[in-house]
Write an enzyme that holds these catalytic residues in place. Structure first.
Site, PDB file in Angstrom:
ATOM      1  CE1 TYR A 143      -3.161  -2.832  -0.046  1.00 56.32           C
ATOM      2  CE2 TYR A 143      -3.595  -2.518   2.273  1.00 56.32           C
ATOM      3  CZ  TYR A 143      -3.829  -3.189   1.091  1.00 56.32           C
ATOM      4  OH  TYR A 143      -4.735  -4.210   1.051  1.00 56.32           O
ATOM      5  CE  LYS A 194       1.349 -16.990  -2.797  1.00 54.30           C
ATOM      6  NZ  LYS A 194       0.792 -18.326  -3.133  1.00 54.30           N
ATOM      7  CG  ASP A 227      -1.545 -19.895  -1.184  1.00 53.99           C
ATOM      8  OD1 ASP A 227      -0.667 -19.927  -0.295  1.00 53.99           O
ATOM      9  OD2 ASP A 227      -1.382 -20.446  -2.287  1.00 53.99           O
ATOM     10  CG  ASP A 251      -6.850  -4.843   3.924  1.00 55.63           C
ATOM     11  OD1 ASP A 251      -7.807  -4.868   4.714  1.00 55.63           O
ATOM     12  OD2 ASP A 251      -6.768  -4.047   2.970  1.00 55.63           O
ATOM     13  CG  ASP A 255     -11.892  -7.351   6.182  1.00 52.37           C
ATOM     14  OD1 ASP A 255     -11.464  -6.818   7.225  1.00 52.37           O
ATOM     15  OD2 ASP A 255     -12.502  -6.733   5.296  1.00 52.37           O
TER      16      ASP A 255
END
Ligand code: NAD
Length: 371
Positions: A143, A194, A227, A251, A255
């Site tokens: 970001y 990752k 993942d 993020d 959620d």
């Protein structure tokens, strides 16, 4: 016995209503004959500050935030300010607080109260008693990395780029927070990244391995591909204690985890900065995950539990008042067990109450627990 200095920033919409319930709890603690107490100051933030001062947070309010032991933040924004210039939009107040206080560690607990297990999108046996902590790096990564731009190519099409960028220091400081947290909980950290396809993932793995060795060999550390972590959260979330991850994955994973707990109105959060060199105290801001909910504001419909639980996090992580934090959490669980519900968590056969009735019920339980 200590006196803690709190800055209260209610903000806009339901932020004002739910902060009022925290103020009642503060008064309750201040009325005790023994134990720590609080001194509070309040200020404007978000749309309320834009209306009064033309900026989403003033320098004076920022100075109070820097001086406070903890900042307790409600929520900002609403349709009234949709058309104000970008630089002074209500959210700019929150972003400035995060930036100026350098709040790089974002803690989002996902706790499923047994009384609300049926409100989750997963089966009761999978989520009942769930208590995990997602720790998201908040000030680096995709970001914020540069270059971040869209360019128009010769043929008129466009090319956009975001840059995922992390340094050793940025990873190490948040990893230390993860290990500190785990020591006070289930003593286990999963680091999600990752490393199979991203250079930053390789660095996250290297730095967390080294930090673990040097700083926290007593804590269990596992690396998990982000993942797979997303999948495992749905399959068997109770296998996790603390999940440490970067800004982008955090993020998404936070959620995902939050939806196991029932409602946005139940979710607290904390954002922490570096420990002060002299006092060891971290700059810290505590806020519910939800926004200012303009659709229900001013009607006594807001659920104050996310705000009250955020205050409990301040007691636990900034003020060394873990016992009182436990009592608040117990009081909330007891009120839910008795069947009291605000509209957002209402279920058949339960009793719907207003924001202040929920606050009163939690206070009453606190009184019983502390008698
Ligand atoms: P929101 O979180 O305010 O509301 C989403 C939905 O959840 C609404 O239907 C709302 O009624 C409900 N809800 C939220 N909190 C609740 C609570 N405590 N009790 C009961 N119901 C609750 O998100 P939104 O509607 O997308 O945004 C509204 C405004 O809030 C926007 O201006 C947005 O920019 C702002 N916002 C601020 C923050 C923040 O201050 N940190 C975070 C998110 C959104």
């Amino acid at each position: 016995m200590k006196t803690h200095n709190l800055l209260l920033l209610p903000g806009d919409g339901i932020g004002v209503e739910i902060m009022a319930e925290v103020e009642r709890i503060i008064e309750f603690f201040n009325g005790r004959s023994d134990g720590d107490s609080f001194e509070t100051t309040s200020d404007l933030v978000g749309g309320a500050a834009v209306d009064a001062h033309g900026v989403a947070i003033t320098d004076e309010a920022m100075a109070k935030a820097v001086a406070a032991d903890a900042v307790i933040f409600g929520a900002v924004g609403g349709p009234k300010w949709d058309d104000v210039p970008y630089d002074i939009r209500p959210e700019a107040g929150l972003l400035r607080l995060r930036k100026d206080l350098d709040l790089y560690a974002n803690l989002r607990p996902a706790i499923c109260y047994p009384a609300l297990a049926d409100a989750s999108s997963l089966r009761r046996e999978i989520v009942e008693g769930l208590d995990i902590m997602i720790l998201r790096e908040l000030t680096g990564g995709t970001y914020f990395g540069e270059p971040k731009e869209t360019v128009t190519l010769e043929d008129g099409s466009k090319r956009s780029v975001d840059t995922t960028l992390y340094t050793t220091g940025e990873i190490e400081r948040v990893a230390k927070v993860a290990f500190d947290l785990a020591r006070k909980r289930g003593n286990k950290v999963h680091m999600a990244a990752k490393w199979n396809v991203m250079k930053t993932g390789v660095l996250w793995r290297e730095v967390t391995t080294q930090t673990h060795k040097d700083y926290a060999p007593d804590v269990e550390l596992e690396h998990i591909l982000a993942d797979n972590c997303a999948m495992q959260l749905i399959r068997n979330p109770k296998q996790f204690d603390v999940i440490l991850t970067d800004n982008l994955f955090g993020d998404i994973l936070s959620d995902e985890a939050s939806m196991m707990t029932g409602s946005l109105g139940m979710l607290p959060s904390a954002s922490l900065g570096s420990p002060d060199e002299k006092t060891g105290k971290r700059k810290a801001l505590y806020e519910p995950v939800h926004g200012s909910a303009p659709d229900i504001s001013g009607q006594g419909l807001a659920n104050p539990i996310a705000m009250i639980a955020s205050f409990a996090m301040a007691l636990r992580y900034s003020l060394d008042m873990g016992e009182e934090a436990d009592l608040i959490d117990k009081a909330v669980a007891a009120v839910l067990e008795k069947g009291l519900r605000t509209g957002d968590i209402m279920q058949d056969g339960k009793k719907q109450v207003s924001t202040s009735e929920m606050g009163s019920a939690i206070l009453e339980e606190l009184g019983v627990l502390m008698a």
